[in-house]
Design a protein around this motif. Structure first.
Motif, short mmCIF file in Angstrom:
data_model
loop_
_atom_site.label_atom_id
_atom_site.label_comp_id
_atom_site.label_asym_id
_atom_site.label_seq_id
_atom_site.Cartn_x
_atom_site.Cartn_y
_atom_site.Cartn_z
N TYR A 2 0.83 -1.21 0.00
CA TYR A 2 0.00 0.00 0.00
C TYR A 2 0.86 1.25 0.00
CZ TYR A 2 0.85 -0.08 5.12
OH TYR A 2 1.43 -0.11 6.38
N VAL A 50 0.81 5.45 1.26
CA VAL A 50 0.20 6.51 2.06
C VAL A 50 0.92 7.81 1.77
CG1 VAL A 50 -0.44 4.90 3.91
CG2 VAL A 50 1.72 6.16 4.06
N ASN A 91 -2.27 9.27 5.24
CA ASN A 91 -3.54 8.94 4.62
C ASN A 91 -3.37 7.86 3.56
OD1 ASN A 91 -4.95 10.94 6.10
ND2 ASN A 91 -4.23 12.50 4.66
N PHE A 92 -4.20 6.83 3.64
CA PHE A 92 -4.16 5.72 2.70
C PHE A 92 -4.50 6.20 1.30
CE2 PHE A 92 -6.07 2.07 0.54
CZ PHE A 92 -5.15 1.07 0.79
N GLY A 147 -3.99 0.38 -2.31
CA GLY A 147 -3.28 -0.81 -1.91
C GLY A 147 -4.11 -2.06 -2.09
N SER A 172 -9.24 1.34 -2.69
CA SER A 172 -8.85 2.68 -3.10
C SER A 172 -9.98 3.65 -2.81
CB SER A 172 -8.51 2.71 -4.60
OG SER A 172 -9.63 2.34 -5.37
N LEU A 230 -6.31 5.48 7.66
CA LEU A 230 -5.26 4.51 7.37
C LEU A 230 -5.88 3.13 7.46
CD1 LEU A 230 -2.19 3.85 6.98
CD2 LEU A 230 -2.04 3.72 9.48
N VAL A 231 -5.56 2.24 6.51
CA VAL A 231 -6.00 0.86 6.55
C VAL A 231 -5.05 0.07 7.44
CG1 VAL A 231 -6.42 -1.25 5.22
CG2 VAL A 231 -7.11 0.99 4.31
N SER A 270 1.29 -1.18 9.80
CA SER A 270 0.32 -0.10 9.91
C SER A 270 0.48 0.66 11.22
CB SER A 270 -1.10 -0.64 9.78
OG SER A 270 -1.36 -1.67 10.71
#
Length: 259
Positions: free
Chosen positions: A91, A93, A98-99, A102, A116, A148-149, A157
């Motif tokens: 992924y 960021v 911020n995501f 991914g 996404s 965030l994932v 993460s």
């Protein structure tokens, strides 16, 4: 999507992003509630012009000695059952954490899940492909655009959250984690949006890395249910995360928390 929320205050010293590059390896053992290893994880983090690119792998073997949904490190479906999973998670960021985009790949089920956000970051689009066959897609609404994932059993993460929050703290002191569901949780599985509290502890816990003593920084992630006690070295490298919400601890290899 469930929304578990909490208000919080953020007060911690800056973590040097250089620590991400200086760490010799990011290999972790995943330890269950019994104190025994249930899996392992590893990740690499690359600084890009606009943020970070992360490659993460984590795998676990879980038992079924609890009722569905009571312990995320236990599998539903009757005593004596076990479930094995091997995930990769790639992924991107931005600098704020911020995501951007991914996907996860579950090699046990040959399932790839792509994620996404849309342009307005009001929704996240989730698409699944299993053994080369499209399994459909769906769109989930987001309570806020900054998120965030953070899959269960993924130390990367937690590292990204700490690093980016230190460099770019949110004005409202809230951080949103999207926690993808796990197929091993049975009927209780869902995708969660979890606001957390990130709090710094002013004490200086101690530990050893490869037998050498190190001074640690201690952070607390307050979830709606439970909390995580997180420890880093002075450069911001994640050493250990005691993840009460998933009844597991992520421990860097060759690290020991000595209090």
């Amino acid at each position: 999507m469930n929304l578990r929320s909490a208000a919080f205050a953020l007060a911690f010293a800056s973590i040097a992003t250089a620590g991400l590059a200086s760490s010799p390896s990011n290999d972790f053992t995943l330890v269950g509630q019994s104190g025994k290893p249930v899996g392992k994880a590893t990740y690499t983090i690359e600084k890009t012009k606009s943020g970070y690119k992360v490659h993460s792998r984590f795998e676990y073997r879980l038992s079924s000695d609890a009722l569905p949904g009571t312990d995320p490190t236990k599998v539903s479906g009757g005593a004596g059952r076990t479930a094995e999973a091997q995930f990769s998670f790639e992924y991107n960021v931005d600098d704020n954490g911020n995501f951007l985009s991914g996907y996860t790949r579950d090699s046990a089920t040959q399932t790839m899940t792509s994620m996404s956000p849309d342009k307005a970051r009001a929704n996240i689009n989730i698409s699944r492909l299993q053994a080369g066959v499209q399994q459909g897609s769906r769109t989930l609404g987001l309570p806020k655009p900054d998120f965030l994932v953070a899959p269960d059993f993924d130390p990367s993460s937690i590292q990204i959250l700490l690093t980016t929050a230190a460099a770019h703290p949110h004005a409202d002191n809230t951080y949103l984690l999207i926690v993808p569901s796990s197929p091993d949780r049975g009927p209780a599985a869902n995708n969660d949006a979890d606001y957390i509290i990130l709090q710094a502890d002013t004490t200086s816990p101690q530990g050893t890395l490869d037998g050498k003593p190190i001074t640690l920084k201690h952070f607390i992630l307050h979830y709606h249910v439970g909390q995580a006690d997180v420890y880093t070295d002075p450069d911001g490298n994640l050493m250990e995360a005691d993840m009460t919400p998933v009844h597991a601890t992520y421990i860097r290899n060759k690290f020991t928390l000595t209090k």
